[in-house]
Design a protein around this motif. Sequence first.
Motif, mmCIF file in Angstrom:
data_model
loop_
_atom_site.group_PDB
_atom_site.id
_atom_site.type_symbol
_atom_site.label_atom_id
_atom_site.label_comp_id
_atom_site.label_asym_id
_atom_site.label_seq_id
_atom_site.Cartn_x
_atom_site.Cartn_y
_atom_site.Cartn_z
ATOM 1 N N LEU A 5 0.906 -1.270 0.078
ATOM 2 C CA LEU A 5 0.007 -0.062 0.170
ATOM 3 C C LEU A 5 0.796 1.158 0.061
ATOM 4 C CD1 LEU A 5 -3.092 -0.412 2.557
ATOM 5 C CD2 LEU A 5 -2.904 -0.431 0.152
ATOM 6 N N ARG A 6 0.723 2.192 -0.847
ATOM 7 C CA ARG A 6 1.221 3.373 -0.688
ATOM 8 C C ARG A 6 0.387 4.261 0.336
ATOM 9 N NH1 ARG A 6 0.485 5.761 -6.469
ATOM 10 N NH2 ARG A 6 2.056 7.081 -5.761
ATOM 11 N N PRO A 7 1.153 5.335 0.745
ATOM 12 C CA PRO A 7 0.655 5.793 2.122
ATOM 13 C C PRO A 7 -0.654 6.532 2.248
ATOM 14 C CG PRO A 7 2.729 6.562 1.905
ATOM 15 C CD PRO A 7 2.565 5.770 0.759
ATOM 16 N N ILE A 42 0.577 -5.394 6.065
ATOM 17 C CA ILE A 42 0.535 -4.054 5.078
ATOM 18 C C ILE A 42 2.039 -3.953 4.946
ATOM 19 C CG2 ILE A 42 -0.079 -1.714 4.558
ATOM 20 C CD1 ILE A 42 -2.376 -3.445 4.495
ATOM 21 N N LEU A 43 2.407 -3.655 3.764
ATOM 22 C CA LEU A 43 3.847 -3.184 3.572
ATOM 23 C C LEU A 43 3.560 -1.925 2.874
ATOM 24 C CD1 LEU A 43 6.970 -3.304 3.313
ATOM 25 C CD2 LEU A 43 6.680 -4.280 0.998
ATOM 26 N N ILE A 44 4.008 -0.745 3.377
ATOM 27 C CA ILE A 44 4.034 0.636 2.789
ATOM 28 C C ILE A 44 5.117 0.895 1.929
ATOM 29 C CG2 ILE A 44 4.237 3.241 3.463
ATOM 30 C CD1 ILE A 44 1.919 1.701 4.516
ATOM 31 N N VAL A 45 4.709 1.108 0.664
ATOM 32 C CA VAL A 45 5.600 1.385 -0.351
ATOM 33 C C VAL A 45 5.582 2.667 -1.189
ATOM 34 C CG1 VAL A 45 5.433 -1.073 -1.174
ATOM 35 C CG2 VAL A 45 3.829 0.590 -2.245
ATOM 36 N N SER A 46 6.345 3.114 -1.875
ATOM 37 C CA SER A 46 6.737 4.389 -2.517
ATOM 38 C C SER A 46 6.136 3.963 -3.876
ATOM 39 C CB SER A 46 8.060 4.882 -2.196
ATOM 40 O OG SER A 46 8.309 5.994 -3.149
ATOM 41 N N GLY A 47 5.066 4.841 -4.354
ATOM 42 C CA GLY A 47 4.834 4.749 -5.579
ATOM 43 C C GLY A 47 3.576 3.755 -5.731
ATOM 44 N N PRO A 48 3.170 3.426 -7.061
ATOM 45 C CA PRO A 48 2.037 2.394 -7.312
ATOM 46 C C PRO A 48 2.075 1.446 -6.474
ATOM 47 C CG PRO A 48 2.694 3.363 -9.518
ATOM 48 C CD PRO A 48 3.529 3.806 -8.220
ATOM 49 N N VAL A 85 5.222 7.938 15.499
ATOM 50 C CA VAL A 85 6.202 6.840 15.032
ATOM 51 C C VAL A 85 6.451 6.920 13.338
ATOM 52 C CG1 VAL A 85 6.128 4.809 16.481
ATOM 53 C CG2 VAL A 85 4.573 4.893 14.464
ATOM 54 N N PRO A 86 7.458 6.892 12.767
ATOM 55 C CA PRO A 86 7.597 7.038 11.218
ATOM 56 C C PRO A 86 6.710 6.047 10.394
ATOM 57 C CG PRO A 86 9.829 6.771 12.481
ATOM 58 C CD PRO A 86 9.027 6.580 13.353
ATOM 59 N N VAL A 87 5.994 6.417 9.501
ATOM 60 C CA VAL A 87 5.277 5.490 8.748
ATOM 61 C C VAL A 87 5.932 5.824 7.176
ATOM 62 C CG1 VAL A 87 3.178 4.940 7.892
ATOM 63 C CG2 VAL A 87 3.102 5.583 10.228
ATOM 64 N N GLY A 88 6.333 4.908 6.528
ATOM 65 C CA GLY A 88 6.872 5.286 5.486
ATOM 66 C C GLY A 88 7.222 3.793 4.800
ATOM 67 N N ASP A 89 7.970 4.066 3.592
ATOM 68 C CA ASP A 89 8.555 2.969 2.636
ATOM 69 C C ASP A 89 9.498 1.791 3.444
ATOM 70 O OD1 ASP A 89 8.757 1.839 0.101
ATOM 71 O OD2 ASP A 89 10.731 2.479 -0.244
#
Length: 141
Positions: A5-7, A42-48, A85-89
């Motif tokens: 999932l993207r953010p 869920i894995l946070i991803v950058s982009g589509p 907490v940081p939520v990111g890629d």
Amino acid sequence: MTIRLRPHHLLCLLTYVGKGYSPAFTANYDVIAERVARGEDILIVSGPDDICAPLLNDADPHCVCESVTERDRLAVRDVSALLAVPVGDGQKMVLDAAFLWRIREAFSAGKVRNACVGCQWYDLCSSIATDGYRGAVLKDY
């Protein structure tokens, strides 16, 4: 299996009621929402991401536009501040009942809606939040 999932889609999932850009998009989203509801990681991803998948073959998919990348940046900022907490890629998470309750409270109060400004779905999502998320696919129980 893990859902990518993207953010900003962390926010979109809160009010998803089975409406989308196309029948293929909605069918795919239904499957993803069900997987999230079952507690899949869920894995946070950058982009589509997995939600974007049906749109990526379009001639000009909006999923790769700068405005969508900006939505992701704003969602990261707001959700990270909310959770402290940081939520990111690359971050893994589970959208359990406690998470859904907390983020929906913040969404309803406008604390995590910066990514939503200018989105074509803004009014629909606002009405769903105002109605207590009744009809949303993901339940916070």
